[in-house]
Structures are given as C-alpha cells and as structure tokens.
Design an enzyme around this catalytic site. Structure first.
Site, PDB file in Angstrom:
ATOM      1  N   GLU A  47      67.972  42.933  32.801  1.00 50.69           N
ATOM      2  CA  GLU A  47      67.851  41.475  32.839  1.00 50.69           C
ATOM      3  C   GLU A  47      67.807  40.986  34.284  1.00 50.69           C
ATOM      4  OE1 GLU A  47      70.968  39.668  30.598  1.00 50.69           O
ATOM      5  OE2 GLU A  47      70.362  40.595  28.698  1.00 50.69           O
ATOM      6  N   ARG A 104      42.342  39.883  32.229  1.00 47.84           N
ATOM      7  CA  ARG A 104      41.224  40.553  31.562  1.00 47.84           C
ATOM      8  C   ARG A 104      41.258  40.382  30.044  1.00 47.84           C
ATOM      9  NH1 ARG A 104      41.772  46.243  34.638  1.00 47.84           N
ATOM     10  NH2 ARG A 104      43.927  45.486  34.715  1.00 47.84           N
ATOM     11  N   LYS A 201      25.656  48.097  33.040  1.00 43.99           N
ATOM     12  CA  LYS A 201      26.631  49.061  32.533  1.00 43.99           C
ATOM     13  C   LYS A 201      26.769  48.936  31.026  1.00 43.99           C
ATOM     14  CE  LYS A 201      30.102  47.749  35.109  1.00 43.99           C
ATOM     15  NZ  LYS A 201      31.377  47.670  35.851  1.00 43.99           N
ATOM     16  N   ASP A 229      33.122  42.338  43.383  1.00 40.84           N
ATOM     17  CA  ASP A 229      33.840  42.232  42.112  1.00 40.84           C
ATOM     18  C   ASP A 229      35.120  41.453  42.339  1.00 40.84           C
ATOM     19  OD1 ASP A 229      34.234  42.570  39.414  1.00 40.84           O
ATOM     20  OD2 ASP A 229      34.118  44.758  39.454  1.00 40.84           O
ATOM     21  N   GLY A 236      37.312  53.717  38.731  1.00 43.26           N
ATOM     22  CA  GLY A 236      36.326  54.584  38.093  1.00 43.26           C
ATOM     23  C   GLY A 236      34.970  53.928  37.969  1.00 43.26           C
TER      24      GLY A 236
END
Length: 325
Positions: A47, A104, A201, A229, A236
């Site tokens: 906590e 995301r 992609k 980006d 990767g």
C-alpha cells in the site's frame, strides 16, 4: 455589497510522484519554483502512503507522474496524491501525465475487451483531477475520455528540429511506420520540407508487439529515412520497419519517438539494430541498460513548464503548438 473580498493572490504548486523525479525537477527549474516537499512510502503489503508537507489550500495544484514501469504502482500513487489534494482544499488539480498509461487500449479490437485508456481517465476524474495534461497521446480520441479540459502537448517541434539539424534535408525522407501515424508524419514533412514514405504493416491482433509483414510504400532508395512514432516499447516492430527500409535501398535510418518505453528485449534490439540513432524525449526515464551512444534524449521539460504557465495564467496552451494537431 454583500460578501467578503480578499487581497490574496493565486498560488501555483507543483507536485511529483516517485516515478520520474528527474523530469519533475527540470520542469520546476524551468518554472523558477521548487517541488512541494512530499512524504511518500510503501507499506509492507504494498500500500502507498502520501502526505504533502506544506499547505495546498486555495492553490492551483499540478501533479506530475509519468506512468513508467511498474505502471500500476505509479498510476495508483498519482490517484492517491490527487485524492490527498482534493481533501486538502486545493483550488484546482491538474494531473500531468508525460506518458499516459494504457493509452494503447483506446478501443476494442475483439469482443469482451476493455477500453482501459477510458478507465484511467475515469479514475483520475473520480480521484479529483479537474484537468489533464499529456504529451503525445497514442490517439487523439483519448482527449474525449476525460470529462474536463485536456491539454494535449506535442513533442514534434522538439524532435523534428533536432533531426533537421542533424541530416542533409535534401536527402531526407520521413517515414510513417504504419497507417495510423501518417497524419503525424505529414506534419514532419511540412516542417522539414521532406517527402513521405509509409511502412504497410500487417499485424497479428491476437499477439502484442507482433507484425506479420512490412512493405515500403514510397521511394527510399539512397535516402536518409527518419521513422517517426509516438512510442517504442519492445522495439521489435520499429527495428523490423528499419530493416524493410534498408532492404529497399535506404542509405541510413534514424528513429524519432516521443516515448521510449523500452521494455523487455528492447535493449538488445536497439544495440543490434542497423539504425544509426534513436531519438527520444525524457517523458519516461531511460533504463540504465540503455545508456547507448546511439540513443539521444531530448528534454520535454520546457514544453511542459510553458503549458503549466499558460494554464495557471489562463492563457492559451494551443498557441504553444501552432500548426501541430
């Protein structure tokens, strides 16, 4: 006339969690102030306890926390800090997220999935945040997840100007690593007067950080390519994109991204990549394992400080980023 008039002046107070204190110190220095002294500790069971060591009553409070690893701990700490300020009678509370955790997860790709970016916004609002400030959100729609003002800051001017000074602009091509980044890449093209190429992609939506193929659309032969980006996580996909550019005849490849998440195998991938330089901002701390010559880190602190000042003085944050959307 009824009521009471005071002669008090507005007070700005800057607070920081423990996730990325170096950035908070830089922002405070840019503002010409100091961070509010804070006692923060973890109990044996995990906590978090937070107490501010000076009054926040009637102050416009700005709470910085970049959601780095361990991400859930730092989100929870920021929520607790906001709750403490709400109960300390702060005049206003602005949550500053240089990196917005869970960004995301902004939509559903498959059935029975969460929209976690919305959940984070709801938690911040429920804790007591009146306003959000974030740098380069993964998608602009996240601004609509928070029920209040959102100041969206951009690292593009900082990154693009650095790259423009480092390379021969006559040989430069800006490359979008996927279709989702084309709009941002277009803004890079406008700023640097450079042509655009795109990496098409095909992703496996059932596997994180996995692509099935990468094809180059546009002429990159004998060009210096800058891949742009918002974040690099395991590196990767960005390294695969760089390989695709080299396979299509690129003379050199640079990578520019706002957020260097750099998880898991990122260290080895960056070391072994043919990319000549990776350029990030310091929205997230750079792991010690990634103090490499090919990594350049630019400070976003002046931009955050300028936005804080505009909010505090009831000015225009938008004016700081004219031409960037």
């Amino acid at each position: 006339m009824s009521g009471i008039t005071t002669s008090g002046e507005k007070k700005l107070k800057l607070f920081s969690g423990r996730a990325h204190p170096e950035l908070a110190d830089e922002v405070a220095a840019s503002l010409g102030t100091e961070l509010v002294p804070t006692k923060a500790l973890d109990f044996a069971n995990g906590e978090i306890y937070v107490r501010f060591l000076e009054s926040a009553r009637g102050a416009d409070c700005f709470v910085m926390q970049s959601h780095t690893a361990p991400i859930n701990q730092w989100i929870m700490e920021q929520l607790i800090m906001i709750d403490a300020l709400k109960r300390a009678s702060a005049r206003s509370i602005t949550a500053i997220l240089p990196f917005y955790g869970y960004a995301r997860q902004d939509k559903k790709h498959l059935g029975r999935e969460p929209i976690s970016a919305r959940l984070v916004a709801d938690l911040l609002r429920q804790a007591g945040a009146d306003r959000l400030m974030a740098v380069d959100l993964h998608t602009a729609q996240i601004q609509g997840f928070f029920d209040g003002p959102v100041d969206h800051l951009f690292a593009l001017p900082l990154l693009a100007d650095y790259v423009g000074e480092r390379v021969d602009r006559d040989k430069l091509t800006v490359v979008s690593p996927d279709a989702g980044r084309v709009k941002v890449a277009d803004q890079w093209c406008d700023r640097l007067d450079a042509p655009l190429a795109i990496i098409h992609k095909r992703r496996d939506i059932t596997q994180a950080n996995t692509i099935l193929s990468a094809d180059v659309v546009g002429d990159v032969k004998d060009r210096v390519c800058v891949l742009v980006d918002d974040m690099i996580d395991t590196a990767g996909t960005i390294c695969a994109a760089a390989d695709a550019l080299f396979d299509n005849g690129a003379a050199d490849v640079l990578v520019a991204a706002t957020h260097g998440v750099l998880s898991g195998p990122a260290a080895d991938r960056l070391k072994n990549s043919r990319v000549s330089e990776f350029v990030f901002t310091n929205t997230l701390p750079t792991p010690a394992s990634l103090q490499l010559d090919k990594i350049t880190t630019l400070s976003i602190a002046p931009s955050i400080a300028a936005a804080i000042r505009e909010v505090f003085e009831e000015g225009s944050v938008t004016s700081l980023f004219e031409g960037v959307h």
